[in-house]
Design a protein around this motif. Sequence first.
Motif, mmCIF file in Angstrom:
data_model
loop_
_atom_site.group_PDB
_atom_site.id
_atom_site.type_symbol
_atom_site.label_atom_id
_atom_site.label_comp_id
_atom_site.label_asym_id
_atom_site.label_seq_id
_atom_site.Cartn_x
_atom_site.Cartn_y
_atom_site.Cartn_z
ATOM 1 N N GLY A 44 -11.403 1.625 1.800
ATOM 2 C CA GLY A 44 -10.865 2.997 1.430
ATOM 3 C C GLY A 44 -11.781 3.761 0.223
ATOM 4 N N ILE A 68 -3.520 5.017 -1.701
ATOM 5 C CA ILE A 68 -4.451 5.841 -1.166
ATOM 6 C C ILE A 68 -4.487 7.295 -1.569
ATOM 7 N N HIS A 69 -5.300 7.922 -2.241
ATOM 8 C CA HIS A 69 -4.945 9.331 -2.716
ATOM 9 C C HIS A 69 -6.018 10.202 -1.953
ATOM 10 N N GLY A 70 -7.084 9.758 -1.270
ATOM 11 C CA GLY A 70 -7.722 10.578 -0.454
ATOM 12 C C GLY A 70 -8.812 11.176 -1.461
ATOM 13 N N ALA A 114 -9.319 5.765 -2.600
ATOM 14 C CA ALA A 114 -8.460 5.026 -2.784
ATOM 15 C C ALA A 114 -8.497 4.175 -4.070
ATOM 16 N N HIS A 124 -1.348 10.866 1.232
ATOM 17 C CA HIS A 124 -1.939 12.066 1.992
ATOM 18 C C HIS A 124 -1.010 13.075 2.551
ATOM 19 N N ARG A 181 -2.490 -1.364 -3.276
ATOM 20 C CA ARG A 181 -3.512 -0.192 -2.973
ATOM 21 C C ARG A 181 -2.909 1.099 -2.966
ATOM 22 N N ASP A 219 0.335 5.361 0.755
ATOM 23 C CA ASP A 219 -0.538 6.630 1.075
ATOM 24 C C ASP A 219 0.154 7.960 0.922
ATOM 25 N N GLU A 235 0.817 -1.201 0.051
ATOM 26 C CA GLU A 235 0.026 0.015 -0.038
ATOM 27 C C GLU A 235 0.830 1.187 -0.038
#
Length: 182
Positions: free
Chosen positions: A168, A124-126, A172, A95, A122, A93, A91
């Motif tokens: 997410g 996670i882009h928000g 995400a 953020h 994965r 992230d 993953e």
Amino acid sequence: MNGADDDDAALFRSAIGPVRKLPERPAPPSAPRPKPRAKMAERDDADAREDLRHALESTLLEADDPLAWRGDVSQEAWQRLRRGEMSAQEELDLHGTDAATAEALVRAFLNDAQRHGLGCVRIIHGKGGRGGADIGRSGAPVLKNLVDRMLRQRSSVLAFHSPLPAQGGSGAVVVLLAPRRR
């Protein structure tokens, strides 16, 4: 002319003596002409960039829009991805990162994942809902749209889809990667 001026001119000529005419000099070189420009081509390029900008702005994803793209994967794999039945092996992230940093991180992450033989990751882009640097001038989430654009352009990406809300949701994306080429 009066007599005094004539006397001065005659006196000057007698003091100088016979004169000869100097050869004429060529004219000094003129400033170089500017190189020709393809004004129509420049105008066409500018128009194309403007059309692309409008097209991109009209297709920007909003905060709650899911990311989804299907490349060369089976229907079964696509359905499993959409239902959230594939678990991410790693993953990333994003953020709190700016667009330039996020782009570099995504490139490195995908290269590293493929090099290590990972098939599902994965990112996670928000959702871009905080109104800070993650929101563009159009009000659309910057990182989300950046990730969408990047994933669509990568040959190593087979498909991607936003996960279920518990994993997410629209903040995400789960990415299926092609096996590493040897």
